[in-house]
Design a protein around this motif. Structure first.
Motif, mmCIF file in Angstrom:
data_model
loop_
_atom_site.group_PDB
_atom_site.id
_atom_site.type_symbol
_atom_site.label_atom_id
_atom_site.label_comp_id
_atom_site.label_asym_id
_atom_site.label_seq_id
_atom_site.Cartn_x
_atom_site.Cartn_y
_atom_site.Cartn_z
ATOM 1 N N LEU A 131 0.829 -1.201 0.000
ATOM 2 C CA LEU A 131 0.000 0.000 0.000
ATOM 3 C C LEU A 131 0.867 1.256 0.000
ATOM 4 O O LEU A 131 1.737 1.426 0.864
ATOM 5 C CB LEU A 131 -0.906 0.004 1.234
ATOM 6 C CG LEU A 131 -1.765 -1.256 1.441
ATOM 7 C CD1 LEU A 131 -2.444 -1.216 2.804
ATOM 8 C CD2 LEU A 131 -2.791 -1.391 0.333
ATOM 9 N N HIS A 169 0.506 5.352 0.032
ATOM 10 C CA HIS A 169 -0.404 6.479 0.256
ATOM 11 C C HIS A 169 -0.038 7.689 -0.610
ATOM 12 O O HIS A 169 0.953 7.673 -1.345
ATOM 13 C CB HIS A 169 -0.403 6.874 1.735
ATOM 14 C CG HIS A 169 0.927 7.426 2.198
ATOM 15 N ND1 HIS A 169 1.354 8.703 1.901
ATOM 16 C CD2 HIS A 169 1.935 6.860 2.918
ATOM 17 C CE1 HIS A 169 2.539 8.912 2.432
ATOM 18 N NE2 HIS A 169 2.942 7.808 3.045
ATOM 19 N N SER A 213 0.656 5.827 6.408
ATOM 20 C CA SER A 213 0.122 4.474 6.257
ATOM 21 C C SER A 213 -1.199 4.256 6.995
ATOM 22 O O SER A 213 -1.959 3.332 6.656
ATOM 23 C CB SER A 213 1.150 3.450 6.743
ATOM 24 O OG SER A 213 2.281 3.444 5.884
ATOM 25 N N TRP A 260 -4.845 3.758 5.362
ATOM 26 C CA TRP A 260 -5.320 2.477 4.839
ATOM 27 C C TRP A 260 -6.013 1.610 5.878
ATOM 28 O O TRP A 260 -6.384 0.466 5.580
ATOM 29 C CB TRP A 260 -4.145 1.685 4.256
ATOM 30 C CG TRP A 260 -3.406 2.334 3.143
ATOM 31 C CD1 TRP A 260 -2.149 2.859 3.186
ATOM 32 C CD2 TRP A 260 -3.863 2.512 1.788
ATOM 33 N NE1 TRP A 260 -1.783 3.355 1.963
ATOM 34 C CE2 TRP A 260 -2.828 3.157 1.082
ATOM 35 C CE3 TRP A 260 -5.042 2.191 1.119
ATOM 36 C CZ2 TRP A 260 -2.929 3.483 -0.268
ATOM 37 C CZ3 TRP A 260 -5.157 2.515 -0.218
ATOM 38 C CH2 TRP A 260 -4.111 3.151 -0.905
ATOM 39 N N ALA A 264 2.563 -1.748 4.266
ATOM 40 C CA ALA A 264 2.341 -0.334 3.940
ATOM 41 C C ALA A 264 3.639 0.417 4.180
ATOM 42 O O ALA A 264 4.402 0.076 5.090
ATOM 43 C CB ALA A 264 1.219 0.251 4.804
ATOM 44 N N ILE A 306 -1.186 -1.232 -4.398
ATOM 45 C CA ILE A 306 -2.296 -0.289 -4.401
ATOM 46 C C ILE A 306 -1.738 1.084 -4.074
ATOM 47 O O ILE A 306 -1.108 1.278 -3.031
ATOM 48 C CB ILE A 306 -3.372 -0.678 -3.367
ATOM 49 C CG1 ILE A 306 -3.839 -2.117 -3.589
ATOM 50 C CG2 ILE A 306 -4.555 0.291 -3.433
ATOM 51 C CD1 ILE A 306 -4.830 -2.623 -2.541
#
Length: 275
Positions: A77, A79, A85, A88, A104, A140
């Protein structure tokens, strides 16, 4: 009041550009590249401390990573601007319940990572290092995290990665610079100087950095989610991605804004991750 301050700063840099366009350009780029260091709240710390925490080195930077262990694929992940982080949390909790391995990272100059300056190219290098270290399968990225993910995947391929999810991502540097220039009210001298400094620093003009075009021949399955009323990154950027990234599906939302922090968005993500 905030708009007045922004225009005042922009006006001052415009005045500097009369005698020294290059200095004005440097001031504008520095302002553009220096996020506010927002202190992590106790509530955010409490959640992030439930993860395995590890610094990952990239050149002179220490990149903070958070890892929640699971038996399924590894989801990374990334951001966006002036975030960390913790943004999320709802998605992480969903992924944990499904037994995914979740990682993350805090971007440079964000959260608990080191550094003072930030840009999408630098972020892409950090994403690459973290993705390789933890053998990421799905990445993501939100906002500039999505742009940096595209830069990273294009440059390094990352064979372990089989899916990309880009949320509210800007498709190109030119549009980002244009919106920044308009917001600050910069004159043509400042704008030209900024472009020249990008060329000097990265050996490429701003128009080279098209995240959408970089994914033109990408074979990884992709999901694009963008809100039609996004006031930060226009929906046309998502359409730009879709025009180049043929293996991506575009989902348009309405009413969730740029943050896209909504259960419906997370449902789309989970469905795509599980597919």
């Amino acid at each position: 009041m905030k708009q007045v301050i922004v225009k005042t700063i922009g006006g001052f840099i415009n005045i500097v550009s009369i005698t020294s366009p290059k200095l004005a350009g440097r001031m504008a780029i520095k302002l553009f590249s220096r996020p506010r260091k927002i202190k992590i709240k106790e509530l955010e710390k409490d959640f992030l401390m439930t993860a395995f925490i590890e610094d990952v080195d990239y050149e002179h930077l220490n990149i903070m990573t958070y890892r929640w262990l699971g038996k399924k694929e590894t989801v990374l992940l990334a951001h966006g601007w002036e975030s960390n982080s913790f943004r999320w949390k709802p998605l992480i909790e969903r992924l944990k319940k499904l037994d995914y391995n979740v990682v993350a990272l805090d971007a440079p100059a964000h959260g608990r990572s080191s550094g003072k300056l930030f840009n999408a190219v630098l972020y892409s290098e950090c994403i690459n290092v973290v993705a390789k270290k933890f053998n990421a399968n799905i990445i993501i990225g939100h906002s500039v995290g999505g742009m940096a993910t595209a830069f990273c995947k294009s440059k390094y391929e990352l064979p372990s990665v089989n899916k990309l999810i880009l949320l509210g991502a800007p498709s190109n540097f030119v549009g980002v610079f244009s919106r920044y220039t308009t917001m600050m009210g910069y004159n043509k001298r400042v704008s030209i100087a900024m472009d020249e400094l990008v060329l000097e620093r990265f050996k490429e003009k701003p128009e080279h950095f098209s995240a959408a075009r970089f994914l033109e021949n990408e074979n990884t399955e992709g999901l694009l989610i963008h809100d039609k009323k996004d006031r930060i990154i226009p929906y046309s950027d998502a359409e730009d991605f879709k025009n180049y990234y043929e293996k991506a599906t575009l989902i348009a939302t309405e009413g969730f804004g740029h943050g896209l922090q909504n259960e419906e968005v997370n449902n789309h993500i989970i469905d795509f991750v599980n597919a």
